[in-house]
Design an enzyme around this catalytic site. Structure first.
Site, PDB file in Angstrom:
ATOM      1  N   GLU A 130       0.884  -1.175   0.000  1.00  0.00           N
ATOM      2  CA  GLU A 130       0.000   0.000   0.000  1.00  0.00           C
ATOM      3  C   GLU A 130       0.913   1.214   0.000  1.00  0.00           C
ATOM      4  O   GLU A 130       1.549   1.519   1.009  1.00  0.00           O
ATOM      5  CB  GLU A 130      -0.885  -0.005   1.263  1.00  0.00           C
ATOM      6  N   CYS A 167      -2.399   8.797   3.062  1.00  0.00           N
ATOM      7  CA  CYS A 167      -2.166   8.350   1.684  1.00  0.00           C
ATOM      8  C   CYS A 167      -3.305   8.804   0.785  1.00  0.00           C
ATOM      9  O   CYS A 167      -3.112   9.045  -0.398  1.00  0.00           O
ATOM     10  CB  CYS A 167      -2.010   6.846   1.639  1.00  0.00           C
TER      11      CYS A 167
HETATM   12  P1  NDP Z   1       8.620   4.828   4.312  1.00  0.00           P
HETATM   13  O1  NDP Z   1       8.503   4.106   3.043  1.00  0.00           O
HETATM   14  O2  NDP Z   1       9.767   5.720   4.519  1.00  0.00           O
HETATM   15  O3  NDP Z   1       8.647   3.797   5.545  1.00  0.00           O
HETATM   16  C1  NDP Z   1       7.629   2.861   5.763  1.00  0.00           C
HETATM   17  C2  NDP Z   1       8.137   1.776   6.697  1.00  0.00           C
HETATM   18  O4  NDP Z   1       9.158   1.031   6.042  1.00  0.00           O
HETATM   19  C3  NDP Z   1       8.763   2.303   7.966  1.00  0.00           C
HETATM   20  O5  NDP Z   1       8.476   1.440   9.033  1.00  0.00           O
HETATM   21  C4  NDP Z   1      10.238   2.267   7.621  1.00  0.00           C
HETATM   22  O6  NDP Z   1      11.058   2.219   8.759  1.00  0.00           O
HETATM   23  C5  NDP Z   1      10.317   0.976   6.856  1.00  0.00           C
HETATM   24  N1  NDP Z   1      11.484   0.836   5.991  1.00  0.00           N
HETATM   25  C6  NDP Z   1      12.387   1.778   5.590  1.00  0.00           C
HETATM   26  N2  NDP Z   1      13.301   1.232   4.758  1.00  0.00           N
HETATM   27  C7  NDP Z   1      12.983  -0.077   4.620  1.00  0.00           C
HETATM   28  C8  NDP Z   1      13.530  -1.169   3.877  1.00  0.00           C
HETATM   29  N3  NDP Z   1      14.593  -1.011   3.093  1.00  0.00           N
HETATM   30  N4  NDP Z   1      12.913  -2.362   3.953  1.00  0.00           N
HETATM   31  C9  NDP Z   1      11.810  -2.545   4.714  1.00  0.00           C
HETATM   32  N5  NDP Z   1      11.248  -1.551   5.451  1.00  0.00           N
HETATM   33  C10 NDP Z   1      11.824  -0.336   5.403  1.00  0.00           C
HETATM   34  O7  NDP Z   1       7.251   5.608   4.496  1.00  0.00           O
HETATM   35  P2  NDP Z   1       6.853   6.670   5.607  1.00  0.00           P
HETATM   36  O8  NDP Z   1       6.954   6.052   6.960  1.00  0.00           O
HETATM   37  O9  NDP Z   1       7.585   7.927   5.349  1.00  0.00           O
HETATM   38  O10 NDP Z   1       5.291   6.852   5.303  1.00  0.00           O
HETATM   39  C11 NDP Z   1       4.838   7.736   4.359  1.00  0.00           C
HETATM   40  C12 NDP Z   1       4.427   7.023   3.093  1.00  0.00           C
HETATM   41  O11 NDP Z   1       3.487   6.004   3.366  1.00  0.00           O
HETATM   42  C13 NDP Z   1       3.753   7.947   2.106  1.00  0.00           C
HETATM   43  O12 NDP Z   1       4.259   7.739   0.821  1.00  0.00           O
HETATM   44  C14 NDP Z   1       2.294   7.508   2.161  1.00  0.00           C
HETATM   45  O13 NDP Z   1       1.578   7.788   1.006  1.00  0.00           O
HETATM   46  C15 NDP Z   1       2.432   6.052   2.419  1.00  0.00           C
HETATM   47  N6  NDP Z   1       1.196   5.516   2.973  1.00  0.00           N
HETATM   48  C16 NDP Z   1       0.399   4.721   2.183  1.00  0.00           C
HETATM   49  C17 NDP Z   1      -0.815   4.266   2.643  1.00  0.00           C
HETATM   50  C18 NDP Z   1      -1.694   3.385   1.807  1.00  0.00           C
HETATM   51  O14 NDP Z   1      -2.599   2.757   2.364  1.00  0.00           O
HETATM   52  N7  NDP Z   1      -1.521   3.303   0.511  1.00  0.00           N
HETATM   53  C19 NDP Z   1      -1.289   4.620   3.976  1.00  0.00           C
HETATM   54  C20 NDP Z   1      -0.389   5.449   4.706  1.00  0.00           C
HETATM   55  C21 NDP Z   1       0.818   5.864   4.214  1.00  0.00           C
HETATM   56  P3  NDP Z   1      11.547   3.599   9.445  1.00  0.00           P
HETATM   57  O15 NDP Z   1      10.425   4.555   9.455  1.00  0.00           O
HETATM   58  O16 NDP Z   1      11.866   3.153  10.802  1.00  0.00           O
HETATM   59  O17 NDP Z   1      12.680   4.087   8.620  1.00  0.00           O
END
Ligand code: NDP
Length: 539
Positions: free
Chosen positions: A251, A285
């Site tokens: 997502e 999102c």
């Molecule tokens: P990120 O992609 O930066 O991070 C998401 C999660 O992935 C965090 O827990 C992060 O850890 C973790 N992560 C980071 N690097 C890796 C990796 N290489 N492998 C596996 N996991 C990893 O997103 P954000 O937290 O900044 O969230 C914002 C984004 O989420 C926006 O683009 C938004 O649109 C999207 N979103 C989508 C939704 C949907 O339903 N479609 C709903 C809500 C948000 P850490 O934060 O600890 O670095």
């Protein structure tokens, strides 16, 4: 998890216990909230081993048994609502109302929905096969838990996108490891504590605090990955999962747009636009980020928007009703928001409200309205994820549809038109996962309906039957009755006369004229058939 090991993950009294730790600060005030010890690689492997060991008993409990336990968790959430809301606010800096309705409210609704509907969605099916080759056989298809599910979540709604996806995964009979965003681990840890209190067995639901590297390592250890986050990280997760061919559901980001056509209720459209653009500081999102307004109503509509955006109160929340728009949880996001606004202004957009980075101890961005935008600007092409709304003037419906579809994102959209029928007609032209007519984003709460993006906004859906079935693999059992002949006609040894007979039988069965279906009305289908025959015969 045993007491001592639990201490190794969750720092008591806000102090980290050895190893690396996460310091959680309230983004609205800068105040220290807590420290959480991170799980290292060895610790993560231990969690995975324990999760696997605990899963069979959880699965054997049956969907009804699991519903009782998650039903108790729903009651816990309701009884401890203030504690939950406070925890969400403390790590996100969002207003009380955003935490109450969208974090707590979603958690309650999802626990209620999945405990009620999982039994139906996961029911096994018994049937007879369509092809006569299988005459006499019975078939059973059943949903088998995948085993250990890894859920990786973002920071914007710690209860929705992180814990929310654990609910159907658990109801499907899996054990789950949740890796929350390092910015917001506290709500997830609270849910682990609550789950244990409500009878979720040890190691069936575990939280793995850590940064991106923890999320990446988790991908290697689980049988299914449910990821919510940015497109870039989603791609990295998919690439990593491809090494082990682990299935993923992604997502990802959105750039949801609103189309406003002549004849629409402009007052309601403006209220909806401002609310769903600024709610949760625009960090959803499904936030509305861009608007295409027909030129005949453009001035009136943008004037309404300007008045409503300028009236919003933003700042550090201090209880219910204190502010409309809260903090920007992720510091890096402030730079993106600022850059998108500056880029738009440099390229000729007009500012009707906002544009200031908050000059206070917390992290804020003033609710901002940009008009006269176009598709050369980042604010129309890239996810801003902040309290901004960008409006573009369009000549007509066709132009609005073309521009809305001209995007790598395809999560959601909204249409305001003269009436519902016109709105629905326009909705069907949009290349997105969900469209709201005379509304926006609220479909997220329709738990019966699939929610997910097309194009780069995601793979797979949450909610609806597929929102839980994805957490299971499907097994087919074919049962041939004892009375079947010991040797069937198609078995060895092949003989020319039997082959001929089977050939005739296939012709008899499938050689008749094709029947038309409601999707292909007869005249159109007949025209296509006639044309194909003419081409084949060279006429
Ligand atoms: P990120 O992609 O930066 O991070 C998401 C999660 O992935 C965090 O827990 C992060 O850890 C973790 N992560 C980071 N690097 C890796 C990796 N290489 N492998 C596996 N996991 C990893 O997103 P954000 O937290 O900044 O969230 C914002 C984004 O989420 C926006 O683009 C938004 O649109 C999207 N979103 C989508 C939704 C949907 O339903 N479609 C709903 C809500 C948000 P850490 O934060 O600890 O670095």
């Amino acid at each position: 998890m045993e007491g001592a090991e639990k201490q190794a993950l969750i720092a008591p009294n806000g102090k980290a216990v050895g190893g690396s730790s996460i310091e959680v600060r309230n983004p609205a005030t800068g105040a220290y909230v807590a420290s959480v010890a991170c799980v290292d690689d060895a610790g993560l492997e231990l969690l995975a081993q324990r999760g696997r060991a605990a899963q069979p008993a959880w699965s054997e409990l049956g969907v009804g048994g699991r519903a009782v336990i998650l039903g108790a968790l729903r009651r816990w959430l309701s009884e401890n609502s203030e504690r939950v809301i406070e925890t969400v606010i403390s790590e996100t800096g969002k207003p009380y109302e955003d935490a109450q309705l969208y974090d707590l409210g979603y958690g309650l609704a999802a626990l209620s929905f999945w405990t009620r509907n999982a039994p139906r969605y996961l029911q096994e099916q018994r049937f007879f096969a369509h092809t006569p080759l299988l005459a006499g056989r019975r078939l059973v298809t059943r949903y088998v838990p995948r085993g250990l599910v890894g859920v990786i979540g973002p920071w914007n709604y710690p209860l929705v996108n992180s814990f929310g996806d654990c609910i159907p995964a658990l109801m499907a009979g899996n054990s789950v490891i949740l890796k929350p965003s390092e910015l917001t681990p506290l709500t997830s840890l609270l849910m682990a504590e609550a789950g244990a209190e409500c009878g979720i067995p040890d190691a069936v639901f575990q939280v793995a605090p850590g940064g991106g590297e923890t999320g990446a390592a988790l991908v290697d250890l689980v049988d299914f990955v449910m990821f919510t986050g940015s497109i870039a990280t989603g791609r990295a997760v998919a690439l990593r999962a491809a090494q082990t061919l682990t299935p993923v559901s992604l997502e990802l980001g959105g750039k949801d747009a609103l189309i406003v056509l002549d004849g629409a209720d402009l007052e309601r459209a403006a209220n909806v636009a401002v609310f769903y653009a600024m709610m949760n500081s625009g960090a959803a999102c499904v936030s509305l980020e861009r608007v295409y307004a027909e030129s005949t109503i453009y001035s009136e509509f943008t004037a309404k928007l300007a008045e409503k955006v300028a009236a919003l109160r933003y700042g550090a929340p201090h209880g219910p009703g204190s502010v409309d728009v809260g903090a920007i949880t992720d510091e890096r996001q402030l730079d993106t928001i600022e850059a998108h606004v500056a880029d738009a202004l440099a390229k000729g957009a007009r500012l009707l409200a906002g544009d200031r980075r908050g000059e206070r101890s917390g992290r804020f961005f003033e609710p901002t309205l940009l008009v006269d935008t176009d598709h050369t600007m980042a604010c129309m092409n890239e996810e801003t994820f902040g309290p901004t709304l960008a409006v573009m003037r369009v000549a007509d419906e066709d132009a609005a549809v073309a521009l809305l579809n001209d995007s790598r994102y395809g999560l959601g959209a909204a249409v305001f038109a003269r009436d519902a029928a016109e709105g629905e007609r326009v909705a069907r032209r949009l290349a997105v996962g969900a469209v709201c007519v005379n509304d926006a984003a609220i479909n997220y709460f329709a738990l019966e309906a699939p929610m997910g993006g097309v194009k780069q906004s995601g793979l797979g859906v949450r909610h609806g039957p597929d929102g839980i079935r994805k957490f299971a693999s499907q097994q087919t059992i074919l049962i041939t009755p004892r009375w079947m002949p010991r040797r069937e006609p198609q078995m060895y040894a092949y003989s020319a006369w039997m082959t001929k007979l089977i050939g005739r039988w296939l012709k008899l069965l499938y050689g008749r004229r094709a029947s038309t279906t409601p999707e292909h009305p007869e005249p159109a289908a007949k025209r296509l058939l006639r044309a194909a025959r003419r081409r084949a015969s060279g006429d």
